[in-house]
Design a protein around this motif. Structure first.
Motif, mmCIF file in Angstrom:
data_model
loop_
_atom_site.group_PDB
_atom_site.id
_atom_site.type_symbol
_atom_site.label_atom_id
_atom_site.label_comp_id
_atom_site.label_asym_id
_atom_site.label_seq_id
_atom_site.Cartn_x
_atom_site.Cartn_y
_atom_site.Cartn_z
ATOM 1 N N HIS A 1 2.614 2.031 1.941
ATOM 2 C CA HIS A 1 3.618 0.976 2.058
ATOM 3 C C HIS A 1 3.544 0.386 3.457
ATOM 4 C CE1 HIS A 1 6.132 3.709 4.463
ATOM 5 N NE2 HIS A 1 5.782 4.645 3.589
ATOM 6 N N LYS B 1 -9.397 1.629 -3.752
ATOM 7 C CA LYS B 1 -7.944 1.608 -3.831
ATOM 8 C C LYS B 1 -7.362 1.911 -2.455
ATOM 9 C CE LYS B 1 -8.273 1.185 -8.314
ATOM 10 N NZ LYS B 1 -7.917 -0.081 -8.990
ATOM 11 N N GLY C 1 -3.541 1.305 0.222
ATOM 12 C CA GLY C 1 -2.158 0.867 0.386
ATOM 13 C C GLY C 1 -2.071 -0.515 1.009
ATOM 14 N N ARG D 1 8.070 -8.882 -7.266
ATOM 15 C CA ARG D 1 6.769 -9.503 -7.019
ATOM 16 C C ARG D 1 6.852 -10.994 -6.763
ATOM 17 N NH1 ARG D 1 2.102 -6.678 -10.795
ATOM 18 N NH2 ARG D 1 2.557 -4.517 -10.227
ATOM 19 N N ALA E 1 0.766 -4.757 -4.615
ATOM 20 C CA ALA E 1 2.010 -4.137 -4.150
ATOM 21 C C ALA E 1 3.218 -4.759 -4.839
ATOM 22 C CB ALA E 1 2.128 -4.298 -2.640
ATOM 23 N N GLU E 2 4.292 -3.989 -4.879
ATOM 24 C CA GLU E 2 5.597 -4.506 -5.265
ATOM 25 C C GLU E 2 6.444 -4.608 -4.001
ATOM 26 O OE1 GLU E 2 7.267 -2.144 -8.341
ATOM 27 O OE2 GLU E 2 5.864 -2.880 -9.861
ATOM 28 N N ALA F 1 -3.437 -5.353 -0.876
ATOM 29 C CA ALA F 1 -3.238 -4.009 -1.407
ATOM 30 C C ALA F 1 -3.971 -3.881 -2.726
ATOM 31 C CB ALA F 1 -1.757 -3.731 -1.603
ATOM 32 N N ASN F 2 -4.405 -2.661 -3.050
ATOM 33 C CA ASN F 2 -5.080 -2.382 -4.319
ATOM 34 C C ASN F 2 -4.618 -1.004 -4.801
ATOM 35 O OD1 ASN F 2 -6.765 -2.626 -6.519
ATOM 36 N ND2 ASN F 2 -8.571 -1.866 -5.436
ATOM 37 N N PRO F 3 -3.821 -0.954 -5.886
ATOM 38 C CA PRO F 3 -3.402 -2.081 -6.731
ATOM 39 C C PRO F 3 -2.359 -2.961 -6.044
ATOM 40 C CG PRO F 3 -2.350 -0.061 -7.422
ATOM 41 C CD PRO F 3 -3.317 0.329 -6.359
ATOM 42 N N GLU G 1 4.737 -2.050 -1.226
ATOM 43 C CA GLU G 1 4.480 -0.640 -1.514
ATOM 44 C C GLU G 1 3.696 -0.507 -2.813
ATOM 45 O OE1 GLU G 1 6.974 3.566 -1.886
ATOM 46 O OE2 GLU G 1 8.020 1.641 -1.722
ATOM 47 N N ASN G 2 2.717 0.430 -2.834
ATOM 48 C CA ASN G 2 2.053 0.866 -4.061
ATOM 49 C C ASN G 2 1.840 2.373 -3.968
ATOM 50 O OD1 ASN G 2 -0.138 1.206 -2.370
ATOM 51 N ND2 ASN G 2 -1.375 -0.433 -3.282
ATOM 52 N N LYS G 3 1.086 2.932 -4.886
ATOM 53 C CA LYS G 3 0.932 4.382 -4.936
ATOM 54 C C LYS G 3 0.146 4.945 -3.772
ATOM 55 C CE LYS G 3 -1.977 6.093 -7.901
ATOM 56 N NZ LYS G 3 -2.697 6.425 -9.161
#
Length: 431
Positions: free
Chosen positions: A205, A129, A131, A179, A163-164, A159-161, A200-202
């Motif tokens: 970004h 996982k 960014g 998306r 990104a939005e 990105a993994n997961p 960006e994901n958890k």
């Protein structure tokens, strides 16, 4: 397990390994013998464990362990499976250690357990996982976009997961989907600008590159101004200016109504106005996309020789009236002064002296209105005026009173002669 001199194992396998004892007995006694059986077998299906368990975040330390039941003991080899299903040897031994795992380490790994009997394989997938990386904005089609055409902006990121995305135009956020790519089905001039996306994901970004969406369009309706404005006096210089919203920037050509020839080129057109140059002018704004004409600009020319006829007439009248008024005022002032002098017997600064003795000559006899008609007959025929000459003698310092109306004095002579006209009219009836 069995009685008899033989122990037959029709299909031996690993569980049959161990010590076997054979007892031989008769009526005289019993003897025993022990025999060990070591069943050799290929590795059973290996198993893989991952430490730490759960999600694997980029940058962490990860260990993969491979184990298998085998006789003789198995040897282990690690491979990474490529996208084309080929494999790349990674490590020899039961452990595969990533001291700092990165996104590129994600993928399928294979552990091979092998001994002299055979070999077995086990696969395990590592999902790292991380960014967003390599965030990129693109357009389709690319390059200049003509007004009214369709264009799609796409934002991609590793990105993994997944990104939005947040979209920006000229650094202002847009309310677009997080998306999906955004499509302009009919792009407009106001869509022109600089775009970028933010992934960006958890785990992190990252912003994309900036891309300028260049929407080309034909010139809009040009606006025309003239300086100075209003009516233009003949011989004056005026400047016409034309402007239009266009992309690429417009070029300008000037025309006069009902004339096909080009008057000038450029955004500004300066001319010296004559009566022949008055009329309706317009400019044409054009670029590679198209062209557009302005509305007419009307130039009114007034002649310099008759530019202010009303003002000239008014000025003439005013001067004439002022002259008349001045003459009247002077005349009234002189009359008042003369009247005052008569009322006082002379000018205030004149010393009153007795009037000189007059000498009368050539004075006609007065008409006797009481005489009979026969005696008045000759007199009635005398209609001609008679003149009398009055001679006065005065000293050099003596002034002639100004109240003697109808007289003319010659002050530069010693004697003054006054002329009087006596009109004798025939009476209408005899009293």
């Amino acid at each position: 397990m069995n009685e008899g001199p033989k122990l037959i194992i029709s299909y031996i396998w690993s569980l049959d390994s161990g010590q076997y004892r054979c007892d031989a007995t008769n009526k005289l006694g019993k003897k025993s013998v022990t025999k060990s059986i070591d069943v050799k077998y290929a590795p059973n299906t290996p198993s893989v464990t991952v430490t730490p368990s759960g999600e694997i975040e980029e940058g962490s330390r990860v260990t993969l362990s491979c184990s298998s039941d085998a006789n003789p003991a198995a040897e282990y080899t690690w491979f990474k499976v490529n996208a084309d299903r080929s494999s790349t040897k990674m490590n020899q031994g039961p452990l595969l250690v990533f001291s700092y795992i990165v996104s590129s380490d994600s993928g399928q790994y294979c552990c091979e357990a092998q001994n002299t009997i055979g070999k077995r394989y086990v696969h395990n997938t590592i999902d790292v996982k991380y960014g967003p990386e390599h965030t990129f904005l693109s357009s389709s089609p690319s390059g200049e976009i003509k007004e009214g055409s369709s264009v799609t902006l796409s934002c991609s990121s590793d990105a993994n997961p997944a990104a939005e995305y947040t979209w920006f135009k000229n650094n202002q956020p847009l309310l677009w989907g997080p998306r999906q790519p955004h499509t302009f089905h009919s792009v407009r001039p106001e869509d022109r600008g600089t775009y970028r996306c933010h992934a960006e994901n958890k785990y992190g970004h990252l912003s994309s590159n900036s891309m300028f969406l260049n929407v080309t369009y034909a010139p809009k309706t040009p606006s025309v101004t003239v300086s100075p404005s209003g009516e233009i006096e003949e011989g004056s210089s005026v400047t016409l200016s034309c402007s239009s919203d266009a992309n690429p920037a417009a070029e300008y050509t000037w025309f006069k109504e009902h004339e096909d020839s080009v008057k000038a080129s450029g955004q500004n057109y300066s001319i010296i106005i004559t009566s022949e140059l008055g009329g309706n002018y317009y400019c044409q704004a054009h670029n590679a996309i198209g062209h557009h004409n302005s509305t007419f600009l009307i130039i009114k020319v007034t002649s310099s020789s008759s530019s202010h006829p009303a003002m000239v007439a008014v000025t003439t009248i005013v001067v004439l009236l002022a002259t008349i008024l001045l003459v009247v005022l002077l005349w009234m002032r002189r009359k008042r002064a003369s009247s005052k002098a008569c009322g006082q017997g002379g000018r205030p600064d004149t010393v009153e002296e007795p009037l000189p003795v007059s000498v009368y000559e050539n004075v006609s006899a007065p008409i006797n209105r009481l005489a009979p008609a026969a005696q008045r007959e000759p007199i009635e025929e005398q209609d001609e005026p008679h003149y009398a000459s009055i001679h006065t003698s005065r000293s050099d310092n003596q002034e002639v009173p100004r109240c003697w109306v109808g007289s003319r004095a010659q002050s530069d002579q010693a004697d003054a002669v006054f002329y009087s006209v006596v009109n004798i009219k025939r009476p209408n009836a005899v009293p």
